[in-house]
Scaffold this motif. Structure first.
Motif, PDB file in Angstrom:
ATOM      1  N   GLY A 116      18.039   5.628  10.062  1.00 14.40           N
ATOM      2  CA  GLY A 116      16.694   5.791   9.522  1.00 14.40           C
ATOM      3  C   GLY A 116      16.701   5.888   8.008  1.00 14.40           C
TER       4      GLY A 116
ATOM      5  N   PRO B 232       9.096  -3.989   7.465  1.00 15.39           N
ATOM      6  CA  PRO B 232       8.779  -2.577   7.733  1.00 15.39           C
ATOM      7  C   PRO B 232       7.395  -2.132   7.272  1.00 15.39           C
TER       8      PRO B 232
ATOM      9  N   LEU C  83      11.482  -3.779  -1.312  1.00 13.01           N
ATOM     10  CA  LEU C  83      10.119  -3.907  -1.818  1.00 13.01           C
ATOM     11  C   LEU C  83      10.124  -3.957  -3.345  1.00 13.01           C
TER      12      LEU C  83
ATOM     13  N   THR D 299      14.844  -0.628   2.622  1.00  8.81           N
ATOM     14  CA  THR D 299      13.498  -1.201   2.624  1.00  8.81           C
ATOM     15  C   THR D 299      12.801  -0.949   1.300  1.00  8.81           C
TER      16      THR D 299
ATOM     17  N   PHE E 129      11.727  -0.394  11.369  1.00  5.20           N
ATOM     18  CA  PHE E 129      12.651  -1.416  10.880  1.00  5.20           C
ATOM     19  C   PHE E 129      12.840  -2.539  11.896  1.00  5.20           C
TER      20      PHE E 129
ATOM     21  N   TRP F 153       9.828  -9.669  10.855  1.00  8.14           N
ATOM     22  CA  TRP F 153       9.176  -8.357  10.757  1.00  8.14           C
ATOM     23  C   TRP F 153       9.499  -7.669   9.449  1.00  8.14           C
TER      24      TRP F 153
ATOM     25  N   HIS G 199       0.606   4.219   1.102  1.00  2.38           N
ATOM     26  CA  HIS G 199       0.899   5.019   2.299  1.00  2.38           C
ATOM     27  C   HIS G 199       1.902   4.317   3.199  1.00  2.38           C
ATOM     28  N   LEU G 200       2.136   3.022   2.950  1.00  2.00           N
ATOM     29  CA  LEU G 200       3.122   2.321   3.768  1.00  2.00           C
ATOM     30  C   LEU G 200       4.524   2.359   3.180  1.00  2.00           C
TER      31      LEU G 200
ATOM     32  N   GLU H 198       5.483   4.765   0.911  1.00  3.58           N
ATOM     33  CA  GLU H 198       5.889   6.086   0.433  1.00  3.58           C
ATOM     34  C   GLU H 198       6.944   6.737   1.331  1.00  3.58           C
ATOM     35  N   ASP H 199       6.897   6.438   2.633  1.00  2.00           N
ATOM     36  CA  ASP H 199       7.919   7.020   3.509  1.00  2.00           C
ATOM     37  C   ASP H 199       9.307   6.544   3.114  1.00  2.00           C
ATOM     38  N   PHE H 200       9.377   5.248   2.797  1.00  2.00           N
ATOM     39  CA  PHE H 200      10.685   4.682   2.422  1.00  2.00           C
ATOM     40  C   PHE H 200      11.133   5.244   1.077  1.00  2.00           C
TER      41      PHE H 200
ATOM     42  N   ASP I 199      10.228   8.030  -0.226  1.00  3.49           N
ATOM     43  CA  ASP I 199      10.547   9.452  -0.136  1.00  3.49           C
ATOM     44  C   ASP I 199      11.972   9.689   0.340  1.00  3.49           C
TER      45      ASP I 199
ATOM     46  N   MET J 143      18.078   2.599   6.351  1.00  2.00           N
ATOM     47  CA  MET J 143      17.115   1.495   6.398  1.00  2.00           C
ATOM     48  C   MET J 143      15.916   1.769   5.499  1.00  2.00           C
ATOM     49  N   ALA J 144      15.501   3.029   5.447  1.00  2.14           N
ATOM     50  CA  ALA J 144      14.341   3.332   4.608  1.00  2.14           C
ATOM     51  C   ALA J 144      14.671   3.039   3.150  1.00  2.14           C
TER      52      ALA J 144
ATOM     53  N   GLN K 219       0.832  -1.197   0.000  1.00  2.00           N
ATOM     54  CA  GLN K 219       0.000   0.000   0.000  1.00  2.00           C
ATOM     55  C   GLN K 219       0.859   1.237   0.000  1.00  2.00           C
TER      56      GLN K 219
ATOM     57  N   LYS L 276       0.814   7.902  11.605  1.00  2.60           N
ATOM     58  CA  LYS L 276       0.051   7.336  10.507  1.00  2.60           C
ATOM     59  C   LYS L 276      -0.658   6.043  10.955  1.00  2.60           C
TER      60      LYS L 276
ATOM     61  N   SER M 113      12.855  -7.108   7.576  1.00  4.01           N
ATOM     62  CA  SER M 113      13.900  -6.094   7.662  1.00  4.01           C
ATOM     63  C   SER M 113      15.246  -6.695   7.977  1.00  4.01           C
TER      64      SER M 113
END
Lengths: 459, 153
Positions: free
Chosen positions: A159, B101, A170, A166, B65, B99, A119-120, A122-124, A126, A162-163, A117, B11, A204
């Motif tokens: 952060g 993310p 995906l 991630t 994470f 897990w 919204h899940l 998009e943070d990564f 971005d 990892m983003a 999804q 969120k 992760s």
């Protein structure tokens, strides 16, 4: 003094199991380290078993630098992500940054199609686009160094790092799931694609495996027009580290010429980043074959056209070739950039001072040797004193050969590649200003033969 | 705690508010958004019916994470909840090695509810309770109901 053997209860076993599964070895060091000389790897293995020693001894002559990644279970992903950004920086073309952002954004559909999804993820995503934009603006402002520093700092922020990992995971998962025929044959028997991605790609904490790497190479690296090269340093037979390449192809299915290359060093369970000298110096400048310099400057110094850039200048410097493992001529491939190998035991780097060197390159030379006591620069003379000792860190250059060495020997130099042989850089080519037809001489026949055997054996 | 983690937690909270699983209530403190207090009724179709359980969901600094940590503050007799002061529940998607993310907190809440209805005795944290659940269901149900009366009223 006997009794029943101690048998732990289920609870105790469960507790031990829990402890062992929760155990995390202390990992230290930066997430992505500073670039350093790859001779450190050779040093590290100096006392290891002979297989590693032989393999790592040859490493610095081809791969001048490396960068560590923290062995925290993400190193393979992080190494590829980092070098991907670095390859963009190296190209230094702001349009490429924009192209990449657009291309990655367009893959949102791919992610949506397999049920992620927006919204899940998009943070990564971005974080990735932010970094692309940040580095792009620094690069287009001409501030390459700050862009590189920004990249390194970002990847050392857990952060951000990892983003981005991630996000790339995906994409990898989506790619595998949308190209099942390419990957299903490589999975364990009976393993379902969806299940594979959900246990081996998306979590992760899961290190990249070969399937994941192939998919990431497809979705991220090759589509960006980059190549990925992985050197497997293991105990397998042979004197060289096994290399695996993922090469990009153009739209018409032909391999791209000389693509920017992401290079990784794999040691069982861990990935680090490798560089060739050309990656460190400058955007890829087509490299004149190594022997041209040797042949052309045997009896007369002719300044190279400056437009041909730094790498040619480097090749003019006597003694600036890496040590070639005791051979007269290095067993290096022709895409190799002749350049200094920083080695701790090195006494002096003869620096050729009279060629104007671009400032960035000059800085590079300095940083590469900042821990080396430099003698006053030795000006390049055409007949330098023959005092340089054999067996030093550099392979002998022609200036160190016997006094009787004459330029007409140069025509007996081995020309191993057909590209070079047929180019006008070859003095045997009619377009060469120093055109000299090839003559057969029984002596050189022997020398050439043995050398090319040696060369092919070492490649 | 990074800005990314905060944004993500907010969120997730928004989504949980829109789609709160039945019988659950989330107490969210903006000053301390990494610790959620969840009040949950024992699902009707389970042995825990009638009980009110207090849970804590803790988000680690590395969230998203690393997985959130679920612990039962109310004592519960369950193969997948550790029978100690931590009352931790750690299985399935909550395992650190499993897990992902993009996993959603609302799915975590659903997982908890499902597990109360049907414990997973193959992936237990309390092996003796799991054995009892498998081999002696009556005894298990009796104790579980007894604990609901004693601790979860």
């Amino acid at each position: 003094m006997s009794g029943p053997a101690y048998t732990p209860t289920d609870e105790e076993l469960a507790h031990l199991q829990k402890l062992s599964s929760e155990f995390e070895p202390e990992v230290t060091g930066p997430l992505v380290g500073e670039r350093q000389s790859s001779s450190a790897i050779t040093t590290e293995y100096a006392n290891a078993d002979p297989v590693y020693r032989v393999k790592t001894a040859a490493l610095p002559s081809k791969y001048s630098h490396y960068r560590t990644c923290r062995g925290d279970g993400h190193c393979g992903w992080r190494a590829i992500a980092f070098t991907y950004f670095e390859a963009l920086l190296r190209l230094g073309d702001r349009n490429r940054f924009l192209e990449e952002e657009t291309r990655l954004r367009s893959m949102g559909n791919l992610l949506n199609s397999i049920g992620f999804q927006e919204h899940l993820y998009e943070d990564f995503a971005d974080e990735c686009f932010d970094l692309l934009r940040k580095t792009e603006s620094l690069v287009s402002a001409g501030n390459d160094e700050r862009a590189a520093a920004e990249l390194l700092a970002s990847f050392n922020d857990v952060g951000v790092s990892m983003a981005i990992i991630t996000y790339f995971k995906l994409l990898t998962s989506a790619w595998i799931q949308t190209h099942p025929n390419d990957f299903a044959p490589f999975l364990d028997l009976g393993q379902d694609i969806r299940q594979y991605c959900s246990t081996q790609i998306e979590p992760s904490v899961c290190e990249i495996d070969h399937v994941g790497m192939s998919a990431l190479a497809e979705v991220l690296v090759k589509q960006a027009g980059f190549a990925l090269e992985v050197l497997y340093l293991d105990r397998s037979a042979g004197e060289e580290i096994n290399t695996y390449r993922f090469d990009p192809v153009s739209n018409d299915g032909l391999p791209l010429h000389n693509p920017p290359t992401l290079r990784l060093l794999y040691r069982p369970g861990h990935y680090d980043i490798l560089y060739k000298m050309e990656d460190v110096q400058q955007p890829a400048i087509p490299q004149a074959p190594l022997h041209v310099a040797l042949a052309d400057y045997a009896d007369e110094f002719v300044p190279m056209p400056t437009s041909r850039g730094m790498s040619d200048v480097m090749s003019l410097i006597p003694g600036m070739y890496p040590t070639g493992l005791g051979q007269n001529w290095p067993s290096v491939s022709y895409d190799y950039n002749p350049s200094p190998i920083p080695q701790p035991q090195m006494a002096a780097v003869p620096t050729y001072t009279s060629v104007p060197v671009p400032t960035t390159s000059q800085e590079y030379v300095n940083t590469a040797h900042h821990n080396v006591p430099l003698e006053s620069p030795v000006g390049m003379s055409l007949n330098p004193p023959m005092t340089i000792e054999r067996g030093g860190p550099f392979r002998p250059s022609m200036y160190e050969l016997e006094p009787g060495f004459q330029s007409n020997h140069s025509q007996s130099l081995p020309f191993q590649t057909s590209i070079f042989r047929n180019s006008h850089y070859n003095t045997a080519h009619f377009l060469n200003p120093d055109f000299q037809p090839e003559e057969w001489s029984p002596d050189s026949e022997y020398v050439t033969g043995s050398r090319s055997r040696h060369k092919s054996a070492s490649q | 705690m990074s800005a990314g983690s905060k944004k993500r937690i907010l969120k997730e909270y928004g989504e949980c508010m829109n789609d709160t699983p039945s019988g659950m209530k989330i107490n969210f403190d903006e000053q301390n958004m990494t610790e959620w207090e969840v009040l949950m009724d024992g699902p009707e179709q389970s042995v825990y019916a009638g009980g009110h359980f207090k849970l804590k969901i803790t988000f680690p600094i590395e969230y998203p994470f690393k997985p959130p940590v679920v612990s039962f503050k109310t004592k519960i007799y369950h193969p997948n909840v550790s029978n100690d002061e931590k009352g931790s529940m750690c299985l399935g998607m909550l395992r650190p090695e499993a897990w992902k993310p993009p996993n959603k907190v609302v799915s975590v809440l659903h997982l908890i509810q499902t597990l109360l209805i049907e414990p997973n005795s193959d992936d237990s944290i309390e092996p003796s309770i799991a054995t009892e659940y498998k081999d002696n269901r009556k005894e298990f149900e009796k104790t579980a109901k007894d604990w609901v009366k004693r601790y979860a009223k």
